[in-house]
Design a protein around this motif. Structure first.
Motif, short mmCIF file in Angstrom:
data_model
loop_
_atom_site.label_atom_id
_atom_site.label_comp_id
_atom_site.label_asym_id
_atom_site.label_seq_id
_atom_site.Cartn_x
_atom_site.Cartn_y
_atom_site.Cartn_z
N GLY A 207 23.97 103.44 43.95
CA GLY A 207 22.63 103.67 43.42
C GLY A 207 22.47 105.07 42.85
N ILE A 208 23.01 106.08 43.55
CA ILE A 208 22.91 107.46 43.07
C ILE A 208 23.78 107.66 41.83
N TRP A 209 24.99 107.12 41.87
CA TRP A 209 25.92 107.28 40.75
C TRP A 209 25.36 106.66 39.47
N ASN A 210 24.68 105.53 39.60
CA ASN A 210 24.15 104.82 38.43
C ASN A 210 22.71 105.21 38.09
N ASP A 211 22.14 106.14 38.86
CA ASP A 211 20.74 106.51 38.62
C ASP A 211 20.59 107.19 37.26
N TYR A 212 19.58 106.74 36.52
CA TYR A 212 19.31 107.30 35.19
C TYR A 212 17.91 107.91 35.11
N LEU A 213 16.95 107.30 35.83
CA LEU A 213 15.55 107.72 35.70
C LEU A 213 15.33 109.14 36.21
N ALA A 214 15.74 109.44 37.45
CA ALA A 214 15.51 110.78 38.01
C ALA A 214 16.24 111.87 37.22
N PRO A 215 17.52 111.69 36.87
CA PRO A 215 18.16 112.76 36.07
C PRO A 215 17.50 113.02 34.73
N LEU A 227 26.47 112.07 34.84
CA LEU A 227 27.32 111.23 33.99
C LEU A 227 26.52 110.19 33.23
N GLN A 228 25.51 109.62 33.86
CA GLN A 228 24.74 108.57 33.19
C GLN A 228 24.00 109.12 31.97
N LEU A 229 23.53 110.35 32.03
CA LEU A 229 22.89 110.96 30.86
C LEU A 229 23.92 111.22 29.77
N VAL A 230 25.11 111.64 30.16
CA VAL A 230 26.16 111.88 29.16
C VAL A 230 26.52 110.56 28.46
N ILE A 231 26.64 109.48 29.23
CA ILE A 231 26.95 108.16 28.64
C ILE A 231 25.82 107.72 27.71
N ALA A 232 24.57 107.97 28.12
CA ALA A 232 23.43 107.62 27.27
C ALA A 232 23.46 108.40 25.96
N ASN A 233 23.87 109.67 26.01
CA ASN A 233 24.00 110.46 24.79
C ASN A 233 25.13 109.94 23.91
N TYR A 234 26.21 109.50 24.54
CA TYR A 234 27.29 108.87 23.78
C TYR A 234 26.75 107.65 23.04
N ASN A 235 25.98 106.84 23.75
CA ASN A 235 25.45 105.61 23.17
C ASN A 235 24.52 105.92 22.01
N ALA A 236 23.65 106.92 22.18
CA ALA A 236 22.71 107.27 21.13
C ALA A 236 23.41 107.84 19.90
N THR A 237 24.50 108.56 20.13
CA THR A 237 25.19 109.24 19.02
C THR A 237 26.16 108.32 18.30
N TYR A 238 26.98 107.59 19.07
CA TYR A 238 28.09 106.88 18.45
C TYR A 238 27.82 105.40 18.20
N ALA A 239 26.72 104.87 18.76
CA ALA A 239 26.38 103.48 18.43
C ALA A 239 25.97 103.36 16.96
N ILE A 240 25.36 104.42 16.43
CA ILE A 240 24.99 104.42 15.01
C ILE A 240 26.24 104.36 14.14
N GLN A 241 27.31 104.99 14.62
CA GLN A 241 28.57 104.98 13.89
C GLN A 241 29.43 103.76 14.22
N THR A 242 28.85 102.84 15.02
CA THR A 242 29.55 101.62 15.48
C THR A 242 30.88 101.94 16.16
N ASP A 243 30.93 103.10 16.82
CA ASP A 243 32.14 103.46 17.55
C ASP A 243 32.03 102.95 18.99
N TYR A 244 31.97 101.62 19.11
CA TYR A 244 31.81 101.01 20.43
C TYR A 244 33.04 101.18 21.32
N PRO A 245 34.27 101.23 20.78
CA PRO A 245 35.40 101.50 21.67
C PRO A 245 35.28 102.81 22.43
#
Length: 280
Positions: A207-215, A227-245
């Protein structure tokens, strides 16, 4: 049809249902893994290709350069380990007190603690943020760590219910021998509740490792993000470039600590479920 044949038929259908459920649960994880080693064009291939012709492992090297992934892992480990280790200890002590010790208004205090579960987090989110802001803790890991150090209500409830089935005669005999309350807990009670503690610890860690709301509420600086915020930033940045791998490779790295933790403690978790089933 004999009883044994009916039983085999029922077991066969149960196996089929469980197998279908397992496929639905495992398939997304397999797709995430195979996508992380695909070429960008293969992600959108029709029909979908589960196994790529060529495995591209370069994304696992690239993710460390595209964002502060190592910093996110470090921050998440600091939060998760400090909270679960110290919080599990305090939760176990509280559960032991509520289950085996006698003190005034014990049941009322326990019910008061349980009533806190009914209060949704959004209801206390703003007052909590104001309090931590006044303390100067915003954009630090302290708001994520300090509250958990005092225990987890769900863990206290679970371990207390587990301890209720432990015979009081064991505790009374140790008292007669002159054992202190802390020795009663550490040498007699804790070994008996290890499976229950392990099961709750792994769930709390996940639960703590996957927590996104509090961070996302308290952390702003990239060097303080989990880490979850970093992954969210990856998603926001690279999903536009369709770099899903690249996104999937980062998600696989984020999944590994939880998977490793489960593999280490799976014996205790299974034992906890088995014992709980027998006692129930």
């Amino acid at each position: 049809m004999s009883h044994s044949q009916k039983r085999r038929t029922a077991n066969f259908f149960i196996f089929i249902l469980l197998a279908i459920g397992a496929i639905f649960m495992i398939a997304p994880l397999l797709w995430m893994l195979t996508t992380s080693v695909k070429d960008q064009q293969d992600v959108f291939a029709l029909p979908p290709k589960w196994i790529p012709d060529i495995f591209h492992w370069d994304k696992y090297a690239e993710i460390w350069e595209k964002g502060p992934l190592l910093t996110g892992i470090t921050n998440s480990l600091i939060v998760a380990l400090s909270v679960t280790i110290v919080g599990t200890f305090t939760s176990s002590l509280a559960a032991f007190s509520f289950a085996k010790l006698k003190f005034p208004h014990k049941n009322k205090i326990f019910l008061l603690l349980l009533s806190a579960i009914m209060i949704p987090y959004p209801a206390v989110m703003i007052p909590q943020f104001i309090m931590f802001s006044e303390l100067g803790w915003v954009d630090t890991l302290l708001p994520l760590i300090v509250p958990g150090l005092f225990g987890n209500i769900v863990m206290i409830f679970f371990i207390r219910q587990y301890l209720v089935s432990v015979p009081n005669e064991i505790i009374e005999a140790a008292k007669i021998d002159g054992s202190s309350y802390f020795r009663l807990f550490s040498t007699i009670t804790f070994p008996l509740i290890k499976p229950a503690v392990a099961a709750q610890l792994i769930l709390w860690f996940m639960g703590i490792w996957n927590d996104y709301l509090a961070p996302i509420i308290y952390l702003n600086s990239p060097e303080n993000q989990t880490l979850q915020l970093v992954i969210a930033n990856y998603n926001a940045t690279y999903a536009i470039q369709t770099d899903y791998p690249l996104i999937m490779a980062a998600s696989i790295i984020a999944l590994l600590p939880v998977l490793i933790t489960f593999l280490v403690f799976q014996k205790q978790i299974i034992e906890s479920v088995a014992i709980s089933g027998v006692k129930g």
